[in-house]
Motif scaffolding. Structure first.
Motif, PDB file in Angstrom:
ATOM      1  N   ASP A  29       0.977  -1.380   0.497  1.00  0.00           N
ATOM      2  CA  ASP A  29       0.157  -0.383   0.132  1.00  0.00           C
ATOM      3  C   ASP A  29       1.001   1.612  -0.178  1.00  0.00           C
ATOM      4  OD1 ASP A  29       0.787   0.320   2.628  1.00  0.00           O
ATOM      5  OD2 ASP A  29      -0.765   0.150   3.262  1.00  0.00           O
ATOM      6  N   PRO A  30       0.315   2.158   0.060  1.00  0.00           N
ATOM      7  CA  PRO A  30       1.213   3.929   0.303  1.00  0.00           C
ATOM      8  C   PRO A  30       2.363   3.700   0.747  1.00  0.00           C
ATOM      9  CG  PRO A  30      -1.476   4.082  -0.770  1.00  0.00           C
ATOM     10  CD  PRO A  30      -1.111   2.791  -0.634  1.00  0.00           C
ATOM     11  N   ASN A  31       1.672   3.642   2.278  1.00  0.00           N
ATOM     12  CA  ASN A  31       2.830   3.037   3.524  1.00  0.00           C
ATOM     13  C   ASN A  31       3.676   1.922   3.646  1.00  0.00           C
ATOM     14  OD1 ASN A  31       1.211   5.782   4.661  1.00  0.00           O
ATOM     15  ND2 ASN A  31      -0.554   3.986   5.045  1.00  0.00           N
ATOM     16  N   GLY A  32       3.739   1.741   2.319  1.00  0.00           N
ATOM     17  CA  GLY A  32       4.769   0.427   2.170  1.00  0.00           C
ATOM     18  C   GLY A  32       4.415  -0.916   3.521  1.00  0.00           C
ATOM     19  N   LYS A  33       3.066  -1.531   3.499  1.00  0.00           N
ATOM     20  CA  LYS A  33       2.540  -2.153   4.189  1.00  0.00           C
ATOM     21  C   LYS A  33       2.169  -3.548   2.924  1.00  0.00           C
ATOM     22  CE  LYS A  33      -1.101  -3.860   7.106  1.00  0.00           C
ATOM     23  NZ  LYS A  33      -2.297  -3.552   7.982  1.00  0.00           N
ATOM     24  N   ILE A  34       3.096  -4.510   3.072  1.00  0.00           N
ATOM     25  CA  ILE A  34       1.981  -5.644   2.394  1.00  0.00           C
ATOM     26  C   ILE A  34       0.866  -5.603   2.687  1.00  0.00           C
ATOM     27  CG2 ILE A  34       2.866  -8.119   2.077  1.00  0.00           C
ATOM     28  CD1 ILE A  34       5.901  -8.225   2.547  1.00  0.00           C
ATOM     29  N   VAL A  35      -0.434  -5.871   1.294  1.00  0.00           N
ATOM     30  CA  VAL A  35      -1.216  -6.175   1.314  1.00  0.00           C
ATOM     31  C   VAL A  35      -1.453  -6.345   0.527  1.00  0.00           C
ATOM     32  CG1 VAL A  35      -1.831  -3.110   1.943  1.00  0.00           C
ATOM     33  CG2 VAL A  35      -1.655  -4.546  -0.195  1.00  0.00           C
ATOM     34  N   GLU A  36      -0.429  -7.613   0.157  1.00  0.00           N
ATOM     35  CA  GLU A  36      -1.044  -9.528  -0.785  1.00  0.00           C
ATOM     36  C   GLU A  36       0.361  -9.549  -0.884  1.00  0.00           C
ATOM     37  OE1 GLU A  36      -3.771  -9.283  -4.032  1.00  0.00           O
ATOM     38  OE2 GLU A  36      -3.970  -6.677  -4.448  1.00  0.00           O
ATOM     39  N   HIS A  37       0.245 -10.815  -1.338  1.00  0.00           N
ATOM     40  CA  HIS A  37       1.055 -11.371  -1.206  1.00  0.00           C
ATOM     41  C   HIS A  37       1.248 -13.270  -2.623  1.00  0.00           C
ATOM     42  CE1 HIS A  37       3.859 -15.272  -0.476  1.00  0.00           C
ATOM     43  NE2 HIS A  37       5.103 -14.414  -0.839  1.00  0.00           N
ATOM     44  N   TRP A  38       1.223 -13.463  -3.335  1.00  0.00           N
ATOM     45  CA  TRP A  38       1.555 -14.395  -4.162  1.00  0.00           C
ATOM     46  C   TRP A  38       3.244 -15.581  -4.383  1.00  0.00           C
ATOM     47  CZ3 TRP A  38       0.555  -9.446  -6.353  1.00  0.00           C
ATOM     48  CH2 TRP A  38      -0.404  -8.853  -5.931  1.00  0.00           C
ATOM     49  N   ASP A  39       2.945 -16.520  -4.291  1.00  0.00           N
ATOM     50  CA  ASP A  39       3.604 -17.614  -4.443  1.00  0.00           C
ATOM     51  C   ASP A  39       3.804 -18.208  -5.557  1.00  0.00           C
ATOM     52  OD1 ASP A  39       5.175 -17.223  -1.850  1.00  0.00           O
ATOM     53  OD2 ASP A  39       3.805 -18.468  -0.754  1.00  0.00           O
ATOM     54  N   VAL A  40       4.519 -18.480  -6.749  1.00  0.00           N
ATOM     55  CA  VAL A  40       5.016 -19.268  -7.425  1.00  0.00           C
ATOM     56  C   VAL A  40       5.826 -20.587  -7.723  1.00  0.00           C
ATOM     57  CG1 VAL A  40       5.101 -19.214 -10.052  1.00  0.00           C
ATOM     58  CG2 VAL A  40       4.466 -17.537  -8.800  1.00  0.00           C
ATOM     59  N   LEU A  41       5.456 -21.522  -8.204  1.00  0.00           N
ATOM     60  CA  LEU A  41       6.673 -22.638  -7.302  1.00  0.00           C
ATOM     61  C   LEU A  41       6.148 -23.145  -8.939  1.00  0.00           C
ATOM     62  CD1 LEU A  41       8.202 -24.072  -5.408  1.00  0.00           C
ATOM     63  CD2 LEU A  41       6.665 -24.985  -4.384  1.00  0.00           C
ATOM     64  N   GLN A  42       7.292 -24.196  -9.577  1.00  0.00           N
ATOM     65  CA  GLN A  42       6.570 -24.775 -10.523  1.00  0.00           C
ATOM     66  C   GLN A  42       8.019 -26.071 -10.001  1.00  0.00           C
ATOM     67  OE1 GLN A  42       5.509 -22.516 -13.972  1.00  0.00           O
ATOM     68  NE2 GLN A  42       6.038 -24.570 -15.520  1.00  0.00           N
ATOM     69  N   THR A  43       8.149 -27.501 -10.727  1.00  0.00           N
ATOM     70  CA  THR A  43       8.504 -27.997 -10.977  1.00  0.00           C
ATOM     71  C   THR A  43       9.767 -27.855 -12.217  1.00  0.00           C
ATOM     72  OG1 THR A  43       7.591 -30.316  -9.694  1.00  0.00           O
ATOM     73  CG2 THR A  43       9.658 -30.618 -11.688  1.00  0.00           C
ATOM     74  N   ILE A  44      10.857 -27.792 -12.650  1.00  0.00           N
ATOM     75  CA  ILE A  44      11.583 -27.998 -13.776  1.00  0.00           C
ATOM     76  C   ILE A  44      11.544 -29.217 -14.774  1.00  0.00           C
ATOM     77  CG2 ILE A  44      13.942 -27.110 -15.087  1.00  0.00           C
ATOM     78  CD1 ILE A  44      14.714 -26.500 -12.386  1.00  0.00           C
ATOM     79  N   PRO A  45      11.046 -28.735 -15.597  1.00  0.00           N
ATOM     80  CA  PRO A  45      10.462 -30.047 -17.316  1.00  0.00           C
ATOM     81  C   PRO A  45      12.079 -30.695 -17.286  1.00  0.00           C
ATOM     82  CG  PRO A  45      10.053 -27.909 -17.820  1.00  0.00           C
ATOM     83  CD  PRO A  45      10.663 -27.505 -16.351  1.00  0.00           C
ATOM     84  N   SER A  46      12.010 -31.377 -17.034  1.00  0.00           N
ATOM     85  CA  SER A  46      13.196 -32.314 -18.348  1.00  0.00           C
ATOM     86  C   SER A  46      13.850 -31.733 -19.658  1.00  0.00           C
ATOM     87  CB  SER A  46      13.302 -33.846 -18.214  1.00  0.00           C
ATOM     88  OG  SER A  46      11.983 -34.284 -19.834  1.00  0.00           O
ATOM     89  N   ALA A  47      12.729 -30.997 -20.595  1.00  0.00           N
ATOM     90  CA  ALA A  47      12.931 -31.111 -21.666  1.00  0.00           C
ATOM     91  C   ALA A  47      12.081 -29.225 -21.718  1.00  0.00           C
ATOM     92  CB  ALA A  47      12.674 -31.467 -22.585  1.00  0.00           C
ATOM     93  N   SER A  48      12.895 -28.372 -22.899  1.00  0.00           N
ATOM     94  CA  SER A  48      11.867 -27.328 -22.600  1.00  0.00           C
ATOM     95  C   SER A  48      11.958 -26.690 -24.194  1.00  0.00           C
ATOM     96  CB  SER A  48      12.415 -26.184 -22.084  1.00  0.00           C
ATOM     97  OG  SER A  48      12.512 -25.032 -22.475  1.00  0.00           O
ATOM     98  N   LYS A  49      10.287 -26.322 -24.842  1.00  0.00           N
ATOM     99  CA  LYS A  49      10.440 -26.235 -25.845  1.00  0.00           C
ATOM    100  C   LYS A  49      11.034 -24.441 -26.396  1.00  0.00           C
ATOM    101  CE  LYS A  49       6.065 -28.237 -25.302  1.00  0.00           C
ATOM    102  NZ  LYS A  49       4.709 -28.699 -26.625  1.00  0.00           N
TER     103      LYS A  49
END
Length: 55
Positions: A29-49
């Motif tokens: 927020d404008p005062n520097g307080k955390i108002v939302e938090h998201w996590d992104v977690l993904q397994t690394i694939p053996s092959a990438s496109k």
């Protein structure tokens, strides 16, 4: 809407198939307080496109 993304430097870690990559994303927020938090977690694939890293 100020946001920040925290992540480790991929150069500091070997990315191997089966390992996981993650990110924390915060919105403040404008005062520097955390108002939302998201996590992104993904397994690394053996092959990438493409030659891009996970994040």
């Amino acid at each position: 809407m100020p946001c920040a993304q925290l992540a480790s430097d991929p150069k500091e870690h070997d990315e191997r198939p089966g390992d996981e990559q993650g990110r924390h994303i915060f919105r403040f927020d404008p005062n520097g307080k955390i108002v939302e938090h998201w996590d992104v977690l993904q397994t690394i694939p053996s092959a990438s496109k493409n030659d891009n890293s996970m994040f």
